[in-house]
Design an enzyme around this catalytic site. Structure first.
Site, PDB file in Angstrom:
ATOM      1  N   CYS A 193     -39.765  12.166  11.802  1.00  0.00           N
ATOM      2  CA  CYS A 193     -40.211  13.553  11.875  1.00  0.00           C
ATOM      3  C   CYS A 193     -39.067  14.468  12.292  1.00  0.00           C
ATOM      4  O   CYS A 193     -38.969  14.893  13.444  1.00  0.00           O
ATOM      5  CB  CYS A 193     -41.389  13.727  12.821  1.00  0.00           C
ATOM      6  SG  CYS A 193     -42.146  15.358  12.620  1.00  0.00           S
ATOM      7  N   CYS A 371     -43.810  17.830   6.542  1.00  0.00           N
ATOM      8  CA  CYS A 371     -43.510  18.179   7.931  1.00  0.00           C
ATOM      9  C   CYS A 371     -44.187  19.498   8.260  1.00  0.00           C
ATOM     10  O   CYS A 371     -43.727  20.561   7.825  1.00  0.00           O
ATOM     11  CB  CYS A 371     -41.995  18.297   8.131  1.00  0.00           C
ATOM     12  SG  CYS A 371     -41.546  18.660   9.844  1.00  0.00           S
TER      13      CYS A 371
END
Length: 442
Positions: A193, A371
């Protein structure tokens, strides 16, 4: 060694993207059967979701999952936990409650994988053989590669949203902030991430404004990258936010030391070797260096860099056709996110079904990943893209714009779908947000 220091030492261990029974599961230490048609190593998001799918394909009695953790965490929500918007308790459930019913839970840690003999050895000395293997071991956090860590977490004013043992420290550091520098870091390594290191910066900025402390704060983002975000469409929007909110971005700056007793962080300039700069901090958020899982790195399954070496189109291992991979442990050239795992599950399920029929895998993974860039306590920029870094968006709107509805999806909708859909092997495919929209249209 104190309990707290022992906990900090465990930060050296791997935490997959969703870390890993309500039903009957046999624990590991006393099982008699040590051969399975399908063995899954790793009980994170990829491992649990694939074990649910494999249960339907092979039958529960023919599937086993090797996972030592008693708790399974939905890590994407830790960004909000570190900012005080969610509780740590809400992010976790027992591994027992998410393990598919009837599937064998081997509550041990994988020590060695030998694909030449189709065996896995665990830390308690057991050897398990398999016909097919799914590797879902996540990646390794390396706080220890930063001088002064992990022991520096014993001091206040420093935290990290990347570990269950340090995420609450981020929130405490933010709550206790008085005046000075709030420093946020991005390491010189692959990360899971890649948006998370700056999400907490935007949230901290919002919190300091809400509490009347922003005028006395300097918000600094020191990143080892040469860009703010890897996909230009979204990076352009983020740069506008940075300018509007007076956030200081320093590119090519890599954290190499934390002097927690002095509240100092030392960064190296990656463009000028040997040049370092010391930043004093009132709050420090550390994103640790990350690397391949050490079990994979030490096995024939690894590529030259230590990652699981799989075909980027069908997720089958390049040299061992009965081995497959999913998630953060692989060398897939896309961002390591939970959304990527969700997209990969359907591809991998199809690949395995074809292999069982001695047919060529026909479903191709396009590298979809996502994301949700949290930019405040009620807005998100939803970045979605493919292997080539091209936007691969779900909604017929400009997703590079901050939106409240996207925050609601991130904070409330996606966790529900994770626990009740993805982990049960009922949700996943081309992209979780696309699948969500399709569900909403039915």
């Amino acid at each position: 060694m104190s309990y707290r220091m022992a906990a900090l030492c465990r930060l050296r261990q791997c935490h997959p993207s969703g870390i890993a029974v309500s039903h009957f599961h046999t624990s590991c230490r006393d099982f008699a059967k040590q051969h399975y048609k399908m063995l899954v190593v790793g009980g994170g998001s990829g491992g649990i979701s694939m074990s649910a799918r494999m249960k339907r394909m092979f039958g529960a009695e023919n599937v086993a999952v090797v996972e030592p953790s008693e708790m399974h965490y939905y890590q994407p929500i830790w960004t909000l936990v570190g900012a005080g918007a969610k509780t740590l308790t809400s992010s976790g459930r027992s591994t027992a409650s998410v393990m598919p019913s009837g599937v064998k839970w081997v509550k041990s840690k994988v020590e060695e994988i030998n694909p030449d003999t189709n065996t896995v050895r665990t830390d308690d000395g057991n050897e398990i053989s398999y016909e097919y293997l799914i590797v879902a071991l996540g990646l390794q956090l390396h706080f220890e590669k930063i001088k002064g860590l992990p022991e520096g977490f014993e001091h206040p004013k420093i935290g990290s949203n990347y570990s269950v043992q340090t995420v609450a420290k981020t929130w405490k550091a933010l709550k206790d902030f008085k005046e000075g520098n709030a420093v946020f870091t991005f390491p010189n390594s692959p990360v899971k991430c890649a948006g998370a290191p700056q999400k907490i910066m935007y949230l901290s900025d919002a919190y300091l404004r809400k509490t009347g402390k922003r005028a006395k704060a300097k918000v600094i983002y020191n990143t080892s990258l040469p860009v703010l975000f890897g996909i230009k469409k979204y990076a352009d929007s983020l740069w506008e936010i940075v300018k509007q909110r007076d956030l200081q971005i320093n590119l090519r700056q890599n954290l190499i030391e934390v002097r927690a007793d002095k509240q100092e962080a030392v960064f190296e300039n990656l463009d000028k070797p040997g040049e370092t700069k010391v930043f004093e901090y009132e709050m420090l958020h550390v994103t640790p260096p990350m690397g391949p899982n050490l079990v994979i790195k030490g096995s024939p399954l690894a590529d030259d860099a230590g990652w699981l070496d799989i075909d980027k189109d069908n997720l089958q291992h390049k040299r061992y056709p009965n081995v497959f991979g999913i998630g953060d442990c692989t060398n897939l050239p896309t961002a390591k996110t939970g959304a990527a795992v969700a997209a990969q599950t359907a591809i991998l399920n199809r690949t395995i079904s074809k292999v069982l029929k001695n047919e060529k895998p026909d479903k191709i993974y396009d590298g979809y990943t996502s994301c949700p860039l949290v930019t405040s306590y009620n807005t998100v920029i939803l970045a979605e893209f493919d292997y080539n870094g091209q936007p691969l968006e779900t909604f017929p709107i400009n997703q590079a714009k901050e939106r409240r509805i996207m925050y609601h999806m991130k904070a409330d909708v996606m966790p529900h779908l994770y626990w009740h859909g993805l982990l049960r092997g009922l949700w996943g495919g081309p992209g979780p947000y696309r699948k969500l929209m399709h569900l909403g249209m039915k």
